[in-house]
Enzyme design. Sequence first.
Site, short mmCIF file in Angstrom:
data_model
loop_
_atom_site.label_atom_id
_atom_site.label_comp_id
_atom_site.label_asym_id
_atom_site.label_seq_id
_atom_site.Cartn_x
_atom_site.Cartn_y
_atom_site.Cartn_z
N HIS A 46 0.87 -1.09 0.16
CA HIS A 46 -0.06 -0.07 0.01
C HIS A 46 0.85 1.27 0.09
CE1 HIS A 46 -3.43 2.62 2.15
NE2 HIS A 46 -3.28 2.84 0.94
N HIS A 48 1.36 4.82 -2.98
CA HIS A 48 1.51 6.13 -2.32
C HIS A 48 2.95 6.69 -2.65
CE1 HIS A 48 -2.01 7.04 0.12
NE2 HIS A 48 -2.23 5.66 0.00
N HIS A 84 -3.95 0.68 -6.46
CA HIS A 84 -4.24 1.50 -5.35
C HIS A 84 -5.80 0.97 -4.80
CE1 HIS A 84 -5.81 4.67 -2.59
NE2 HIS A 84 -4.60 4.46 -1.87
N ASN A 103 -6.37 -0.86 -1.23
CA ASN A 103 -6.68 0.32 -0.24
C ASN A 103 -8.34 -0.07 0.25
OD1 ASN A 103 -6.41 2.75 1.36
ND2 ASN A 103 -8.03 3.28 0.16
N ILE A 115 -6.60 8.84 -1.05
CA ILE A 115 -6.69 8.80 0.50
C ILE A 115 -5.72 7.40 0.92
CG2 ILE A 115 -8.64 6.78 0.12
CD1 ILE A 115 -8.51 9.52 2.77
#
Length: 867
Positions: A523, A528, A714, A718, A867
Amino acid sequence: MGNFPSCHSSEMLEKLLGNVCGKIRDEPKIEQKKIKGCVVLMKNNVMDVTDVKASILDRFHELFGKGVSLQLISSVNGDPGNGKRGKLGKEAYLEDWITKFTSLAAENDASFDITFDWDESHGIPGAFIIRNNHHSQFYLKTVTLEDVPGHGRVHFDCNSWVYPAYRYKYERVFFTNKTYLPCDTPEPLRLYREEELINLRGKGSGELKEWDRVYDYAYYNDLGSPEKGKDYVRPCSVDHQTIHILVEEEQDVDQTKRFTQVKFSDFIGYSLKSLGQVLIPEIKSVFDKTFNEFDTFQDVLDLYEGGIKLPNGHTLHKIREHVPWELVRELIRSDGERFLKFPMPDVIKEDRTAWRTDEEFGREMLAGVNPVIIRRLQTSTDICLAGISTNKQTRPQRIRQSGQYHHEEHVEKNMNGLTVDEAIKENKLFILDHHDALMPYLRRINTTTTKTYASRTILLLQDDGTLKPLAIELSLPHEDGDAQGATSQVFTPSDHGVENSIWQLAKAYVAVNDSGYHQLISHWLNTHAVIEPFIIATNRQLSVLHPIYKLLKPHFRDTIHINALARQVLINAGGILERTVFPGRYALELSSAVYKNWNFTEQALPVDLIKRGIAVPDPSQPHGLKLLIEDYPFAVDGLEIWSIIGAWVTEYCRFYYPTDDKIQGDSELQSWWKELREVGHGDLKEEPWWPKMQTQVELIEACTIIIWVASALHAAVNFGQYPYAGYLPNRPTVSRRFMPKRGTDEFAELESNLDVAFLKTITAQFQTLLGVSLIEILSRHSTDEIYLGQRDTPYWTTDNQPLEAFKRFSAALVEIETRIMDRNNDGTLRNRYGPVKVPYTLLYPNTSDNSRMGGLTGKGIPNSVSI
């Protein structure tokens, strides 16, 4: 008198003046056209406090004609006296500012009329200069011109905060939604384009203010807070260079990249609610018989089935006075009577115990929140490394458990009649391997309150497509030092007695490993962190007029800000991740070390699947490869999404780059790619796998990977967090004691009461509450989410062919939605829903209008890591 002209000279002068005047009268009159425009802006961000003094000054300036002005720039006629920059029209001012001020402050958005006097000989405006003569900033959204001579409508997507003009050392320039390669930019706009990029790159030094619009790289060698004491010091790693990518932070202090207003409101609401969820049960736990422990599984279920009764009318009225009603509605659950309780996670909605089955344990490696790690065992050497000896004469310590050695026969008894060699040959043996990544850190991790192992899990692919766990190896560093290797135990499935309890605990230790690796690597690192340098380089090197900027821009929305928040409250020293995930203070050091092996080209889904042995090349198959686990929901749905992204990117790039020489000659594109390799991902700049960015194929591959990582990958890792890990016994993040040894009190407890022993081993109560609160926030879709196949404006380009290609892309995603639902309704595909009866929808695009509802939907692919 000689200085005065003679009569003869006077006659000549009169004649000359007459000729000039005649010429002036004969020249055509310059046509001035009135162009009407509409300017949409937002006055205040949701978190801003009204600046009364600035507001009063703004009104004062408006009364004296010093408001907000715009000046159009010609894209046709250059001004030789101004470096051949486009000629400027007359300044025009926003109309009725004072009249609309009240509604602007209340509604945040407002539209203002503006009228330009435009010289028709200047042709089509290609940009404009804006000057904010007020004392407060505003957010400029769009400018639209109507009835532009020879063109009709001209649209500008701005989306930027505009500070008072005196704050800037240059003019604020915005360009139309036209798309140009650098070499095709109209000459009157060329210098404006180049200067804007220079401004965005900054000088590389000096203190930046909030109105400075600069993207740059800042190397953080310590995410700690040493001023708080030694417990908050976080050296990155032995080789501190490897941390750079994890914490590279843009210095974009222009608020342009902050959360959008609606998304920030959502974030505040979810954070407030989650704080209450954590605080109230923690206070109540003081009165429980066992502090900071769940005494029974019912205690855990009470987090979802209980909650706090809604206060009386007077108290509720007071809440409404101090908290926006939108937030209150979020605090109150659907039954309308109780609030501050967690929503029921999907994994226990239909069946409270199905999560404990071996089938579900294996299925979540294919369709859970971390479906990107499992790989195929391809040789008997691999399986020997996994703790199962293929040589009956070899009895290494690493595979001993309770005086037994686990050779082939101990595993083969559960292999449905196959031998290990047969299973490998038939591509039926798979492994979830967390051993090598975690082992170097275990000795230090286990000196804290955490007590855990590095795990390997062997699984058999059965004829019905499900995975059957065969053995779990749990390893610790050798007590005589790392040079001696590892001390390992191997556990095999059992349905009865204490052996079943041991097996359940063994699976929990695997889940702890997988949860930590998922959060820190799958993740944080692989979505990110790695995408952030692409965002920074894109804004520094590609103009907003550039086709690749326009292609990638939607996939960078809100990422900068959410990463900055993560560094402040999640991955910092003493942050939420350190408090809730087993590596604790070594979390970012671990993530940094794994980054050394990151490979950009391997982020392509087909490449990743082949590397993991999950697929083999096969030109006869729809995506050019054959899945060896046919019912692999992440891979099946992912390949469809990957392929359609690739088709869209291919069509788009070929329109602007019909030949390779166009790519090679694009100065901005080449600077972008060079900076990405040498600065953005500079620790890996010498790796041979970087594409050279010389061909269509390389450009298409790079852009497809970037979009895939930012959107679908993602989404896959997520938004399944709360559905699966919201019930923490299914995905514990910490283990607090080792496997009980025979003859100890802990083993006796395990024999007599598995549930108590299980709950004492996994995440404690406060960590559970904190962790579940976090992942509920992270798993929610914002109400303003923009999903794959959507754009925030239909006017993002004026080129019809890319617009039509995007429509086809969106339509293809809708077709994928239908096929996903058909697969989920196919009862023969058991991994699509599993014993817990949770259909796989994490890669369901969710392009419909009701996608704006937001919440814990468990489906939808947002365009970006938002997010």
